[in-house]
Design an enzyme around this catalytic site. Structure first.
Site, PDB file in Angstrom:
ATOM      1  N   GLY A   1      50.142  25.091   6.196  1.00 24.90           N
ATOM      2  CA  GLY A   1      51.588  25.263   6.192  1.00 24.90           C
ATOM      3  C   GLY A   1      52.283  24.033   6.727  1.00 24.90           C
ATOM      4  O   GLY A   1      51.688  22.968   6.889  1.00 24.90           O
ATOM      5  N   ASN A   2      53.563  24.163   6.999  1.00 26.74           N
ATOM      6  CA  ASN A   2      54.316  23.077   7.606  1.00 26.74           C
ATOM      7  C   ASN A   2      55.277  23.651   8.640  1.00 26.74           C
ATOM      8  O   ASN A   2      55.340  24.860   8.846  1.00 26.74           O
ATOM      9  CB  ASN A   2      55.050  22.246   6.536  1.00 26.74           C
ATOM     10  CG  ASN A   2      56.016  23.077   5.725  1.00 26.74           C
ATOM     11  OD1 ASN A   2      56.940  23.682   6.253  1.00 26.74           O
ATOM     12  ND2 ASN A   2      55.800  23.107   4.402  1.00 26.74           N
ATOM     13  N   ARG A   3      56.041  22.800   9.281  1.00 23.98           N
ATOM     14  CA  ARG A   3      56.851  23.210  10.426  1.00 23.98           C
ATOM     15  C   ARG A   3      58.272  23.633  10.076  1.00 23.98           C
ATOM     16  O   ARG A   3      59.099  23.815  10.958  1.00 23.98           O
ATOM     17  CB  ARG A   3      56.903  22.071  11.448  1.00 23.98           C
ATOM     18  CG  ARG A   3      55.545  21.695  12.007  1.00 23.98           C
ATOM     19  CD  ARG A   3      55.663  20.498  12.930  1.00 23.98           C
ATOM     20  NE  ARG A   3      54.359  20.114  13.477  1.00 23.98           N
ATOM     21  CZ  ARG A   3      54.164  19.046  14.243  1.00 23.98           C
ATOM     22  NH1 ARG A   3      55.181  18.267  14.553  1.00 23.98           N
ATOM     23  NH2 ARG A   3      52.960  18.764  14.701  1.00 23.98           N
TER      24      ARG A   3
END
Length: 429
Positions: free
Chosen positions: A212-214
């Site tokens: 995923g990412n932030r």
């Protein structure tokens, strides 16, 4: 413009309260009826008699009005909540911002605010250090998410002798924004259908892990909220985030890039504009393990090798060979060679406009409540904005989208648009 409208004006205990008689006069001049209520501390700065005289109606002071006010024995807060067209809180102190954001109702202003179900405009005013304090910024962000309109304070000389943001906005500016909210003249996107994407995508590795990412989703949610407030019919396609759905916005939840692609392509048919604010994953695992991967799967070198493949590009899928009629706006999150990379993306994806930001720069961090962006147009023109709350950035973007859609804007609309740092958040439930 305000003829026939009832404005409820809440005054709290800041030094800027001395300016409020002028605000009452301005509202009355524009044809509004004004009902004033005050916290007890506000009466230390401006007298109830002054505001009662100017408004033509007895001011309510405190949760329990005095016997001669004509409001005792009544549920005055419910009556005003039903009859008022808009509640304007000016000045709004740091203390009242904290109370409003946590649902505390211990004076006249906060008690009414909790019962009020129509638009509420909050006009903060305080010293620079108080305005910049982390707690105050968090409270303002929380209010915007709940649906309050917040007009950022002006910059200039403060009562302490310091200079910076914290001054009560000019009276005419408060009146202009109040008028725009109360009369619905901000609904310049009425009749427009917009699809907005937000948040990250999560690409599964096995049943319990993912790549995923932030991304927090706050920018996309702010755009959806602001567009709905301005009259558009908005569908929000969101990856997994912990944000409440803006009022009046239809939300479609997805998890992976492939799910977002299918949703956007389906929903994009016949829409006027698509704003791709989501941080879609560029890569996804080539294969997904049906079972949780154990440490026993490590190689002899103690490493677990994960093969990735590129995800299908949603913006390219929307390009339709350059024959589409809808407007498509993309986002470019870059950490180096920002402008160059954004221009390449703008051209390759055949976008009408791209919004560039760098999360490593001050004011643009993941999960923050502000952003610093640059607009890059298809013709090559660039516009760099100062740091703004994300709702402010959202409305600046919608101003440009309004132009791309070919909708004309009159002088009054242009005058109000300069105050787009007013959050166009959803109405509260």
């Amino acid at each position: 413009m305000l003829k026939g409208r009832q404005i409820v004006l809440g005054v709290t205990g800041g030094i800027a309260a001395y300016k409020i008689p002028h605000l009452v006069r301005e509202f009355v001049k524009r044809g509004a009826s004004v009902k004033v209520l005050m916290s007890e501390s506000a009466a230390q700065f401006v007298t109830p008699l002054t505001l009662s005289t100017l408004s033509g109606s007895d001011a309510i002071v405190g949760t329990f009005p005095s016997p001669d006010s004509g409001h005792t024995g009544k549920t005055w807060h419910i009556d005003l909540a039903r009859s008022g067209d808009i509640l304007v809180i000016a000045p709004a102190t740091a203390n009242v911002l904290a109370k409003l954001s946590h649902g505390i109702a211990d004076d006249a202003v906060t008690t009414l605010a909790l019962a009020f179900r129509k638009d509420i405009l909050v006009c903060p005013a305080m010293d620079f250090d108080m305005w910049e304090h982390r707690a105050t910024r968090q409270n303002v962000a929380a209010l915007r998410e709940m649906g309050y309109d917040v007009l950022d304070p002006d910059e200039g000389e403060l009562a302490s002798g310091l200079s910076g943001p914290g001054r009560l906005p000019e009276i005419e500016r408060i009146a202009d924004v109040t008028e725009a909210i109360a009369t619905g003249s901000r609904r310049d996107l009425a009749g427009t259908t917009i699809v907005v994407t937000a948040g990250p995508t999560l690409e599964p590795i096995d049943p319990v892990r993912y790549i995923g990412n932030r991304s927090s989703g706050k920018m996309g949610f702010a755009i959806a909220s602001a567009a709905s407030k301005r009259g558009a019919v908005v569908t929000l396609v969101s990856g997994p985030v912990r944000l409440a759905t803006p009022r009046g916005v239809k939300r479609v939840e997805v998890e992976s890039a492939s799910e977002m692609l299918r949703a956007v392509v389906r929903l994009g048919n016949g829409t006027d504009a698509i704003v791709m604010a989501a941080a879609v994953a560029d890569f996804t695992p080539a294969s997904v393990s049906p079972k949780k991967i154990k440490k026993s799967a490590l190689g002899k070198d103690g490493l677990l090798r994960l093969e990735l493949k590129p995800t299908k590009d949603i913006l390219l899928a929307l390009a339709d060979g350059g024959k589409r009629k809808r407007v498509v706006v993309g986002f470019a999150l870059e950490t180096h060679d920002e402008t160059k990379n954004a221009r390449v993306k703008l051209k390759e994806k055949k976008l009408d406009l791209i919004v560039l930001n760098n999360p490593t720069k001050e004011g643009s961090a993941f999960g923050g409540d502000t952003n610093v962006v640059t607009f890059i147009w298809k013709g090559g023109r660039t516009e760099k904005l100062r740091r703004l709350p994300k709702f402010g950035v959202a409305n600046e973007l919608l101003d440009r989208l309004h132009t791309l859609l070919g909708k004309g804007r009159g002088p009054k609309a242009r005058k109000v648009s300069k105050d787009r740092e007013v959050s166009k958040a959803p109405r509260r439930a």
